[in-house]
Motif scaffolding. Structure first.
Motif, short mmCIF file in Angstrom:
data_model
loop_
_atom_site.label_atom_id
_atom_site.label_comp_id
_atom_site.label_asym_id
_atom_site.label_seq_id
_atom_site.Cartn_x
_atom_site.Cartn_y
_atom_site.Cartn_z
N THR A 90 0.87 -1.18 0.00
CA THR A 90 0.00 0.00 0.00
C THR A 90 0.90 1.22 0.00
N THR A 91 0.64 2.15 -0.92
CA THR A 91 1.59 3.24 -1.16
C THR A 91 0.89 4.57 -1.37
N THR A 92 1.69 5.64 -1.32
CA THR A 92 1.23 6.98 -1.69
C THR A 92 2.19 7.55 -2.73
N PHE A 94 2.93 11.44 -4.80
CA PHE A 94 2.60 12.79 -5.26
C PHE A 94 3.81 13.39 -5.96
N TYR A 108 -1.50 15.07 -5.50
CA TYR A 108 -1.50 13.64 -5.22
C TYR A 108 -1.94 12.93 -6.49
N THR A 110 -3.68 9.69 -7.71
CA THR A 110 -4.42 8.48 -7.32
C THR A 110 -4.17 7.31 -8.27
N ASP A 113 -0.60 5.30 -7.19
CA ASP A 113 -0.35 4.60 -5.92
C ASP A 113 -0.89 3.17 -6.01
N LEU A 114 -0.72 2.43 -4.94
CA LEU A 114 -1.22 1.05 -4.87
C LEU A 114 -1.98 0.86 -3.56
N ALA A 115 -3.00 0.01 -3.59
CA ALA A 115 -3.75 -0.37 -2.39
C ALA A 115 -3.79 -1.89 -2.33
N TYR A 174 4.41 0.71 2.27
CA TYR A 174 4.96 -0.44 2.99
C TYR A 174 4.62 -1.74 2.27
N THR B 97 0.78 12.69 3.20
CA THR B 97 0.00 11.85 2.30
C THR B 97 -0.73 10.82 3.14
N TYR B 98 -1.74 10.20 2.52
CA TYR B 98 -2.55 9.21 3.23
C TYR B 98 -3.24 8.36 2.17
N HIS B 99 -3.21 7.05 2.35
CA HIS B 99 -3.88 6.16 1.39
C HIS B 99 -4.23 4.87 2.10
N GLN B 100 -5.54 4.58 2.19
CA GLN B 100 -5.99 3.41 2.93
C GLN B 100 -5.76 2.12 2.15
N PRO B 106 -7.36 8.69 -0.64
CA PRO B 106 -5.99 9.16 -0.93
C PRO B 106 -5.92 10.67 -0.88
N ILE B 107 -4.99 11.18 -0.12
CA ILE B 107 -4.89 12.64 0.04
C ILE B 107 -3.45 13.10 0.10
N LEU B 108 -3.26 14.35 -0.23
CA LEU B 108 -2.03 15.10 0.06
C LEU B 108 -2.50 16.43 0.59
#
Lengths: 206, 208
Positions: A90-92, A94, A108, A110, A113-115, A174, B97-100, B106-108
């Motif tokens: 799971t990643t972010t 930007f 950012y 979307t 990234d990965l979930a 991570y 940043t934040y991503h569930q 997902p945010i910045l």
């Protein structure tokens, strides 16, 4: 006692001086791309160390030049010594962009990234393949050998992108596994890594 | 001139070669390991800690910081009186940043409630952390020229961690700021906003 004066020649063969404080950042391995589909660092292979020897591993990539235009430089992790590069992540992501025509963007991403995905994660995107285009940056991996915790990583890179401008890309996340990570692979989303260098360092904690 | 041959033994105890006193510019100084610890503190001159004008830059690395309490934040403060008080005035910025894991939210964004404006409070280095067995935080804090008696003391930090257990997410915060003092900073303390640091290592390095 007679005083003996030494010069550089007389100590040129010395390979250790244990009284000196060692540097905390140790070079482990350099891989150089030459039309390479992938560059992989596998613990225990070709002098690569990627285990509990160090708590922090730093990959520095210099002048990554793709064979294809407008592609992504990516990575994945392995828990089986490189047989499979498919750790759940799971990643972010930007980035800041500033084109040579003075257009700017900051957002950012979307789609980047990965979930909970096993796919390769992009470290940067849109790198061009003009002769002078390339990307450089740093990718840090923490405690890959832990069998207790997830495996965090963070990256920042500067890209000369295909539209002629700079992209400053920030990626973090991570590997959502409590298995030890023992290999890291880099590739392009399309085509080869035409040229470039990736260096692996270990950061000591003692 | 007679040729003198040396082997490794002959110089193995040397602590300096001319002006060379260390190999590499990043020097390990101290490692503290949490074990249900309320605080972890690095105080110059105590237990082998160096935090003075020896180096212009100090780097703290966070390895597998695991909180005892769910939704606790990882925080730090600094001292200018050798750790008697951790209450130096700070002005800071904080964005994240934040991503569930379920691909949600997902945010910045800048976090106005996580920064400080001329406050002596502890500075947040994280969002609400999770305390599941495999949840943790890894990253770093850099402090520049803490011994200056002329300038304010800048710091920058970022890390990646797992968000609270009710909404597991990857979070990468970026905190920066300055300690608004011209007194030398000689100690740094880390603690959770609630509960203990259950486990984890913090290492201190000097950059020559």
């Amino acid at each position: 006692m007679a005083l003996v004066k030494y010069n550089n020649n007389s100590i040129s063969s010395v390979t250790a001086a244990t009284g000196l404080a060692n540097g905390a950042m140790t070079h482990i391995k350099t891989l150089t791309a030459s039309s390479s589909a992938t560059l992989s660092f596998v613990d225990g292979t070709d002098s690569v160390v990627l285990d509990s020897t160090y708590p922090i591993y730093v990959f520095k990539f210099y002048d990554i030049h793709p064979s294809a235009d407008a592609v992504e430089f990516r990575f994945n992790l392995s828990t089986d010594s490189g047989s499979n590069y498919n750790v759940t992540k799971t990643t972010t992501y930007f980035r800041a962009t500033h084109l040579e025509n003075d257009t700017t963007a900051f957002a950012y991403r979307t789609g980047d990234d990965l979930a909970q995905s096993t796919a390769f994660q992009k470290l940067l995107d849109g790198v061009g393949n003009d002769n002078d285009s390339s990307a450089s940056g740093t990718f840090t991996l923490y405690n890959p050998s832990s069998t207790t915790f997830v495996k965090h990583f963070m990256s920042r890179s500067s890209t000369h992108q295909y539209e002629s401008g700079i992209r400053d890309c920030f990626m973090a996340g991570y590997g959502n596994t409590t298995s030890a990570v023992n290999a890291v692979r880099f590739d392009m989303s399309s085509g080869n890594i035409d040229s470039g260098t990736i260096k692996l360092y270990g950061i000591k904690d003692s | 001139m007679a040729l003198v041959k040396l082997n490794n033994k002959a110089v193995s105890n040397a602590t300096a070669f001319g002006s060379i006193t260390a190999l590499g510019s990043m020097t390990f100084i101290k490692k503290l390991t949490a074990s249900a610890s309320a605080t972890l503190s690095f105080v110059d001159g105590t237990d082998g800690v160096v935090l003075d004008d020896t180096y212009k830059e100090y780097v703290f690395t966070f390895n597998n910081i695991h909180p005892a309490t769910d939704q606790a934040k990882f925080t730090f403060n600094v001292s200018s009186d050798s750790g008697s008080n951790y209450n130096v005035t700070k002005t800071t910025t904080y964005f994240t940043t934040y991503h569930q894991e379920d691909d949600g939210s997902p945010i910045l964004q800048y976090e106005a409630t996580f920064d400080l404006a001329q406050s002596t409070a502890f500075q947040n280095l994280s969002a609400n952390m999770g305390n599941n067995n495999d949840d943790n935080l890894c990253g770093e804090l850099k402090i520049f020229n803490p011994s200056s008696t002329t300038f304010v003391k800048h710091f920058i930090a970022n890390n990646n961690h797992v968000h609270q257990t009710s909404a597991p997410a990857s979070v990468e915060p970026f905190a920066a700021g300055y300690c608004n003092t011209t007194s030398a900073v000689d100690a740094v303390r880390f603690q959770m906003s609630s509960g203990n640091i259950d486990a984890g290592d913090i290492c201190l390095y000097g950059i020559a």
